[in-house]
Design an enzyme around this catalytic site. Sequence first.
Site, PDB file in Angstrom:
ATOM      1  N   ARG A 267       0.856  -1.188   0.000  1.00  0.00           N
ATOM      2  CA  ARG A 267       0.000   0.000   0.000  1.00  0.00           C
ATOM      3  C   ARG A 267       0.890   1.235   0.000  1.00  0.00           C
ATOM      4  NH1 ARG A 267      -3.843  -2.500  -1.709  1.00  0.00           N
ATOM      5  NH2 ARG A 267      -5.757  -2.952  -0.595  1.00  0.00           N
TER       6      ARG A 267
ATOM      7  N   HIS B 200      -1.580   0.534 -10.151  1.00  0.00           N
ATOM      8  CA  HIS B 200      -2.228  -0.462  -9.266  1.00  0.00           C
ATOM      9  C   HIS B 200      -2.722  -1.655 -10.101  1.00  0.00           C
ATOM     10  CE1 HIS B 200      -4.284  -0.864  -5.103  1.00  0.00           C
ATOM     11  NE2 HIS B 200      -4.084  -2.056  -5.628  1.00  0.00           N
TER      12      HIS B 200
HETATM   13  C1  GLV Z   1      -5.913  -4.502  -4.158  1.00  0.00           C
HETATM   14  O1  GLV Z   1      -5.091  -3.722  -3.818  1.00  0.00           O
HETATM   15  C2  GLV Z   1      -6.642  -5.348  -3.266  1.00  0.00           C
HETATM   16  O2  GLV Z   1      -6.748  -5.042  -2.054  1.00  0.00           O
HETATM   17  O3  GLV Z   1      -7.147  -6.376  -3.748  1.00  0.00           O
END
Ligand code: GLV
Length: 318
Positions: free
Chosen positions: A233, A281
């Site tokens: 994160r 991401h």
């Molecule tokens: C992505 O970051 C998730 O939490 O699946």
Amino acid sequence: MSAAPTLLLCSETDDLGDLRPAFEQAAAERCPGLRVALWPEVAAGAAEVVALASWFAPLGLPAALPGLRLIASIGAGAEHVLRDPGLPAGVPVTRIVDEQQARGMAEFVLWAALYYHRGLDRVQQQQPRGVWRMPPQRPAAQTRVGVMGLGTMGAEVARCLAGHGFEVHGWSRRGHAIEGVRTWAGDVQLEDFLRPLDIVVSLLPLTEHTRGLCNARWFARLKPGAAFINCGRGEQVVLPDLLEALERGQLGGAVLDVFEHEPLPPVHPLWHTPRLLVTPHMASSVSPEAMARQIVGDTARVLAGLAPVHAVDRARGY
Ligand code: GLV
């Protein structure tokens, strides 16, 4: 006549409308009679909402749903659910645990480890200058990769890297055994784990222990020139410290897939930082079908008086 028990898909940040068909299909197969609604079709206070499947739901919403029996994160991380200070105490919180998602993560991290191991980072820097220079090649066994966080995803990543021939080390808070991987545990072993690594990968969940973990002190513990791959994160990294470590060469390069604020704004300086690769991401996501099967399956369980399979330990944060 009372309204049908309802699973509410809810996010303040993302449009979850595309997930509805998969949830409706899963409800028909696994929990007949369960209706699927998209927030704000069903408002706070609605007693028929038995399950909330969310990604950054409005703070206070779970507490305002009196019939709630399950709060499910639609991702592998549950920190966005747990950030709500008013979360009702007796309602279980779940997160996604999915083998396919773990394999996708392993692919992404293997690619990123190979990017540094084979010197593609250097080749990319050479290209604008028209420089034709082969980076040195060495066996994968001579590159040490450390994986922080050894849950379902971290363990799959560590096994995949080891299977490729890298020397793999794994670190977790409580300790895990993984064949072919040297494992380390807890704060006391963190420094020894980090020191010899050529590449360090974070797959840690966001908790009170990991927020801001990758700070100046952490970067200083790395071998000079090591590379960093963050798929945990964004909040785990103190960005000014990372930028300084890159600037000084203490950090040889970084692949950042996660950020405190997503999407990363188009004008953000990280886009233009040398030796830093920004990815959106994308490391791994779960398919709508697998997500819906798991969350609807857990909803059926709680409605039958059973515990959900994928419950999060609220105190631990994952
Ligand atoms: C992505 O970051 C998730 O939490 O699946």
